[in-house]
Design a protein around this motif. Structure first.
Motif, PDB file in Angstrom:
ATOM      1  N   ARG A 178      -0.348  -4.362 -11.611  1.00 54.26           N
ATOM      2  CA  ARG A 178       0.988  -4.956 -11.651  1.00 54.26           C
ATOM      3  C   ARG A 178       1.400  -5.449 -10.258  1.00 54.26           C
ATOM      4  O   ARG A 178       1.892  -6.557 -10.097  1.00 54.26           O
ATOM      5  CB  ARG A 178       2.017  -3.952 -12.179  1.00 54.26           C
ATOM      6  CG  ARG A 178       3.466  -4.462 -12.110  1.00 54.26           C
ATOM      7  CD  ARG A 178       4.448  -3.468 -12.665  1.00 54.26           C
ATOM      8  NE  ARG A 178       4.364  -3.399 -14.124  1.00 54.26           N
ATOM      9  CZ  ARG A 178       4.994  -4.233 -14.943  1.00 54.26           C
ATOM     10  NH1 ARG A 178       5.768  -5.204 -14.454  1.00 54.26           N
ATOM     11  NH2 ARG A 178       4.867  -4.100 -16.241  1.00 54.26           N
ATOM     12  N   ALA A 179       1.201  -4.604  -9.252  1.00 57.96           N
ATOM     13  CA  ALA A 179       1.605  -4.966  -7.893  1.00 57.96           C
ATOM     14  C   ALA A 179       0.840  -6.182  -7.392  1.00 57.96           C
ATOM     15  O   ALA A 179       1.416  -7.084  -6.768  1.00 57.96           O
ATOM     16  CB  ALA A 179       1.399  -3.787  -6.951  1.00 57.96           C
ATOM     17  N   VAL A 180      -0.459  -6.234  -7.659  1.00 54.79           N
ATOM     18  CA  VAL A 180      -1.270  -7.364  -7.208  1.00 54.79           C
ATOM     19  C   VAL A 180      -0.854  -8.639  -7.927  1.00 54.79           C
ATOM     20  O   VAL A 180      -0.709  -9.703  -7.310  1.00 54.79           O
ATOM     21  CB  VAL A 180      -2.768  -7.067  -7.422  1.00 54.79           C
ATOM     22  CG1 VAL A 180      -3.605  -8.307  -7.156  1.00 54.79           C
ATOM     23  CG2 VAL A 180      -3.215  -5.925  -6.520  1.00 54.79           C
ATOM     24  N   LEU A 181      -0.632  -8.547  -9.239  1.00 59.40           N
ATOM     25  CA  LEU A 181      -0.246  -9.737  -9.991  1.00 59.40           C
ATOM     26  C   LEU A 181       1.144 -10.216  -9.586  1.00 59.40           C
ATOM     27  O   LEU A 181       1.382 -11.425  -9.458  1.00 59.40           O
ATOM     28  CB  LEU A 181      -0.297  -9.438 -11.494  1.00 59.40           C
ATOM     29  CG  LEU A 181      -0.053 -10.621 -12.441  1.00 59.40           C
ATOM     30  CD1 LEU A 181      -1.018 -11.773 -12.140  1.00 59.40           C
ATOM     31  CD2 LEU A 181      -0.199 -10.178 -13.892  1.00 59.40           C
ATOM     32  N   GLU A 182       2.056  -9.289  -9.363  1.00 61.74           N
ATOM     33  CA  GLU A 182       3.400  -9.683  -8.935  1.00 61.74           C
ATOM     34  C   GLU A 182       3.382 -10.336  -7.561  1.00 61.74           C
ATOM     35  O   GLU A 182       4.228 -11.193  -7.257  1.00 61.74           O
ATOM     36  CB  GLU A 182       4.324  -8.468  -8.936  1.00 61.74           C
ATOM     37  CG  GLU A 182       4.712  -7.994 -10.331  1.00 61.74           C
ATOM     38  CD  GLU A 182       5.627  -6.792 -10.324  1.00 61.74           C
ATOM     39  OE1 GLU A 182       6.303  -6.549 -11.344  1.00 61.74           O
ATOM     40  OE2 GLU A 182       5.667  -6.075  -9.297  1.00 61.74           O
ATOM     41  N   ALA A 183       2.421  -9.943  -6.718  1.00 59.79           N
ATOM     42  CA  ALA A 183       2.342 -10.502  -5.372  1.00 59.79           C
ATOM     43  C   ALA A 183       1.562 -11.805  -5.316  1.00 59.79           C
ATOM     44  O   ALA A 183       1.587 -12.495  -4.292  1.00 59.79           O
ATOM     45  CB  ALA A 183       1.696  -9.490  -4.430  1.00 59.79           C
ATOM     46  N   GLY A 184       0.866 -12.156  -6.402  1.00 56.91           N
ATOM     47  CA  GLY A 184       0.023 -13.341  -6.349  1.00 56.91           C
ATOM     48  C   GLY A 184      -0.069 -14.052  -7.683  1.00 56.91           C
ATOM     49  O   GLY A 184       0.934 -14.375  -8.306  1.00 56.91           O
ATOM     50  N   GLU A 185      -1.289 -14.246  -8.138  1.00 53.31           N
ATOM     51  CA  GLU A 185      -1.527 -14.943  -9.402  1.00 53.31           C
ATOM     52  C   GLU A 185      -2.827 -14.437 -10.004  1.00 53.31           C
ATOM     53  O   GLU A 185      -3.604 -13.741  -9.343  1.00 53.31           O
ATOM     54  CB  GLU A 185      -1.616 -16.450  -9.177  1.00 53.31           C
ATOM     55  CG  GLU A 185      -2.723 -16.867  -8.217  1.00 53.31           C
ATOM     56  CD  GLU A 185      -2.623 -18.324  -7.815  1.00 53.31           C
ATOM     57  OE1 GLU A 185      -3.445 -19.118  -8.320  1.00 53.31           O
ATOM     58  OE2 GLU A 185      -1.740 -18.663  -7.001  1.00 53.31           O
ATOM     59  N   GLY A 186      -3.049 -14.779 -11.250  1.00 56.24           N
ATOM     60  CA  GLY A 186      -4.240 -14.299 -11.921  1.00 56.24           C
ATOM     61  C   GLY A 186      -4.764 -15.275 -12.942  1.00 56.24           C
ATOM     62  O   GLY A 186      -4.075 -16.219 -13.356  1.00 56.24           O
ATOM     63  N   THR A 187      -6.005 -15.045 -13.360  1.00 53.52           N
ATOM     64  CA  THR A 187      -6.685 -15.851 -14.374  1.00 53.52           C
ATOM     65  C   THR A 187      -7.307 -14.915 -15.397  1.00 53.52           C
ATOM     66  O   THR A 187      -7.918 -13.907 -15.021  1.00 53.52           O
ATOM     67  CB  THR A 187      -7.791 -16.711 -13.740  1.00 53.52           C
ATOM     68  OG1 THR A 187      -7.217 -17.587 -12.770  1.00 53.52           O
ATOM     69  CG2 THR A 187      -8.504 -17.540 -14.792  1.00 53.52           C
ATOM     70  N   ALA A 238       0.823  -1.208   0.000  1.00 60.21           N
ATOM     71  CA  ALA A 238       0.000   0.000   0.000  1.00 60.21           C
ATOM     72  C   ALA A 238       0.859   1.260   0.000  1.00 60.21           C
ATOM     73  O   ALA A 238       0.583   2.215  -0.737  1.00 60.21           O
ATOM     74  CB  ALA A 238      -0.934  -0.015   1.215  1.00 60.21           C
ATOM     75  N   ILE A 239       1.904   1.273   0.829  1.00 61.62           N
ATOM     76  CA  ILE A 239       2.781   2.444   0.886  1.00 61.62           C
ATOM     77  C   ILE A 239       3.526   2.626  -0.430  1.00 61.62           C
ATOM     78  O   ILE A 239       3.697   3.745  -0.923  1.00 61.62           O
ATOM     79  CB  ILE A 239       3.757   2.309   2.067  1.00 61.62           C
ATOM     80  CG1 ILE A 239       2.996   2.339   3.399  1.00 61.62           C
ATOM     81  CG2 ILE A 239       4.802   3.428   2.039  1.00 61.62           C
ATOM     82  CD1 ILE A 239       3.822   1.940   4.605  1.00 61.62           C
ATOM     83  N   GLY A 240       3.969   1.520  -1.028  1.00 58.72           N
ATOM     84  CA  GLY A 240       4.707   1.596  -2.280  1.00 58.72           C
ATOM     85  C   GLY A 240       3.891   2.120  -3.442  1.00 58.72           C
ATOM     86  O   GLY A 240       4.439   2.729  -4.374  1.00 58.72           O
ATOM     87  N   ALA A 248     -11.824 -11.596 -22.031  1.00 60.91           N
ATOM     88  CA  ALA A 248     -13.187 -11.182 -21.721  1.00 60.91           C
ATOM     89  C   ALA A 248     -13.405 -11.002 -20.221  1.00 60.91           C
ATOM     90  O   ALA A 248     -14.545 -10.894 -19.764  1.00 60.91           O
ATOM     91  CB  ALA A 248     -14.183 -12.203 -22.276  1.00 60.91           C
ATOM     92  N   GLY A 249     -12.320 -10.973 -19.454  1.00 58.61           N
ATOM     93  CA  GLY A 249     -12.420 -10.782 -18.016  1.00 58.61           C
ATOM     94  C   GLY A 249     -11.183 -11.335 -17.337  1.00 58.61           C
ATOM     95  O   GLY A 249     -10.378 -12.035 -17.957  1.00 58.61           O
ATOM     96  N   PHE A 250     -11.027 -11.007 -16.064  1.00 61.97           N
ATOM     97  CA  PHE A 250      -9.878 -11.520 -15.330  1.00 61.97           C
ATOM     98  C   PHE A 250     -10.160 -11.491 -13.835  1.00 61.97           C
ATOM     99  O   PHE A 250     -11.064 -10.792 -13.353  1.00 61.97           O
ATOM    100  CB  PHE A 250      -8.610 -10.712 -15.638  1.00 61.97           C
ATOM    101  CG  PHE A 250      -8.601  -9.310 -15.097  1.00 61.97           C
ATOM    102  CD1 PHE A 250      -8.087  -9.032 -13.830  1.00 61.97           C
ATOM    103  CD2 PHE A 250      -9.096  -8.243 -15.836  1.00 61.97           C
ATOM    104  CE1 PHE A 250      -8.074  -7.748 -13.314  1.00 61.97           C
ATOM    105  CE2 PHE A 250      -9.091  -6.951 -15.338  1.00 61.97           C
ATOM    106  CZ  PHE A 250      -8.578  -6.699 -14.074  1.00 61.97           C
ATOM    107  N   ALA A 251      -9.382 -12.273 -13.103  1.00 60.75           N
ATOM    108  CA  ALA A 251      -9.426 -12.285 -11.643  1.00 60.75           C
ATOM    109  C   ALA A 251      -8.006 -12.386 -11.120  1.00 60.75           C
ATOM    110  O   ALA A 251      -7.191 -13.133 -11.668  1.00 60.75           O
ATOM    111  CB  ALA A 251     -10.258 -13.459 -11.138  1.00 60.75           C
ATOM    112  N   LEU A 252      -7.702 -11.642 -10.061  1.00 64.00           N
ATOM    113  CA  LEU A 252      -6.396 -11.691  -9.411  1.00 64.00           C
ATOM    114  C   LEU A 252      -6.568 -12.163  -7.977  1.00 64.00           C
ATOM    115  O   LEU A 252      -7.600 -11.900  -7.338  1.00 64.00           O
ATOM    116  CB  LEU A 252      -5.724 -10.321  -9.441  1.00 64.00           C
ATOM    117  CG  LEU A 252      -5.522  -9.687 -10.826  1.00 64.00           C
ATOM    118  CD1 LEU A 252      -4.796  -8.355 -10.697  1.00 64.00           C
ATOM    119  CD2 LEU A 252      -4.771 -10.619 -11.758  1.00 64.00           C
ATOM    120  N   LEU A 253      -5.564 -12.857  -7.466  1.00 66.02           N
ATOM    121  CA  LEU A 253      -5.605 -13.419  -6.113  1.00 66.02           C
ATOM    122  C   LEU A 253      -4.233 -13.282  -5.490  1.00 66.02           C
ATOM    123  O   LEU A 253      -3.219 -13.514  -6.151  1.00 66.02           O
ATOM    124  CB  LEU A 253      -6.041 -14.891  -6.180  1.00 66.02           C
ATOM    125  CG  LEU A 253      -6.116 -15.684  -4.875  1.00 66.02           C
ATOM    126  CD1 LEU A 253      -7.256 -16.699  -4.953  1.00 66.02           C
ATOM    127  CD2 LEU A 253      -4.799 -16.416  -4.605  1.00 66.02           C
TER     128      LEU A 253
END
Length: 286
Positions: A176-185, A42-44, A194-199
């Motif tokens: 970018r930060a969320v995907l780098e910290a986790g994974e996505g579909t 969050a700070i970054g 046609a859509g995506f989800a990040l975790l």
């Protein structure tokens, strides 16, 4: 008299990555689950301030710019021992100055909403948090020739395009930060996204969000795919209050808990559609 002395003694300074661990402790004091790693992200991604009394950090507030015209505010905490002393208003005024005239969005707790209303925010929606250990994993239903595949960093331009169509906000650094910290579909249809989800890891376990899709069926598919293999794990999702996704999350073992009101000071962003944001990255980040 005592409140005046405390307010006058509070010194504000810019928040820094080195404050993450201290801020996590402050969050625990008010019942928030954020880990130091969550604060570091969050700070970054944004800016903000902390309030200090002597050497002690007693309050925090952050904001995140989404383009030149909008920003979200969040992580606004005042230590229970120092609430009611005017520090919250000091924090907000500091964020207003840093955000330089942008329209501001936030999700307000019951305790914080009266102050935000006094500062010109108005309610524009509501968010409900669901969380708990996954007990039943829904089976993804791929409708209309859809397919799913893992998301990678090379997908970021198209993810940002879909996300901006859903939110009206340019949120590339957040994605970018969320995907780098986790994974996505990524949900594919006709050879196009046609859509995506990040975790990612967050708080007590995992958070699924954002989920962006053109309709509820695709959102359910992405959410179900994100829950695959998560049985027994603690998962959180933040959705619009009253969303049909609530029934799906409840069936998977998650329970509705805290609700917050979405508020705006200024103009709401204009989403072009047809995509919609079905879950948030977090209540602070949007």
């Amino acid at each position: 008299m005592g409140d005046t002395l405390i307010r006058d003694a509070a010194v504000l300074r810019d928040i820094a990555p080195a404050d993450a661990a201290i801020c996590a402790g402050l969050a625990r004091a008010v019942g928030w689950p954020h880990r130091p790693e969550d604060w570091e992200m969050a700070i970054g991604l944004g800016r903000g301030v902390v309030a200090t009394l002597g050497e002690e950090v007693v309050a925090t507030a952050l904001w995140w710019p989404y383009g030149e015209h909008h920003a979200t505010l969040g992580m606004i905490i005042v230590s229970p021992e120092h609430q009611g002393a005017g520090i919250g208003r000091q924090l907000m005024q500091a964020l207003f100055a840093q955000a330089e005239g942008r329209s501001l969005l936030l999700n307000a707790t019951v305790a914080g909403q009266p102050l935000y209303e006094k500062l010109g925010f108005v309610v524009c929606g509501a968010i409900r948090q669901f969380h708990g250990e996954v007990t039943t994993v829904p089976v993804p239903v791929l409708a209309g020739g859809a397919a799913v595949r893992p998301a990678g960093l090379a997908d970021l331009p198209v993810l940002e395009q879909l996300d901006q169509a859903a939110t009206g906000l340019p949120r590339g650094p957040l994605l970018r930060a969320v995907l780098e910290a986790g994974e996505g579909t990524v949900l594919m249809r006709g050879g196009e996204a046609a859509g995506f989800a990040l975790l990612r890891r967050f708080g007590r376990g995992l958070v699924i969000g954002p989920v962006v899709a053109a309709d509820l069926t695709d959102a359910q598919t992405l959410l179900a795919h994100g829950l695959q293999g998560r049985q027994g794990q603690f998962v959180r999702a933040d959705i619009e209050d009253g969303s049909p996704l609530g029934a799906m999350l409840t069936a998977a073992g998650l329970k509705p808990v805290d609700g917050v009101n979405s508020m705006v000071r200024g103009r709401l962003p204009r989403a072009s559609g047809p995509f919609q944001r079905y879950t948030l990255a977090s209540q602070a980040l949007g």
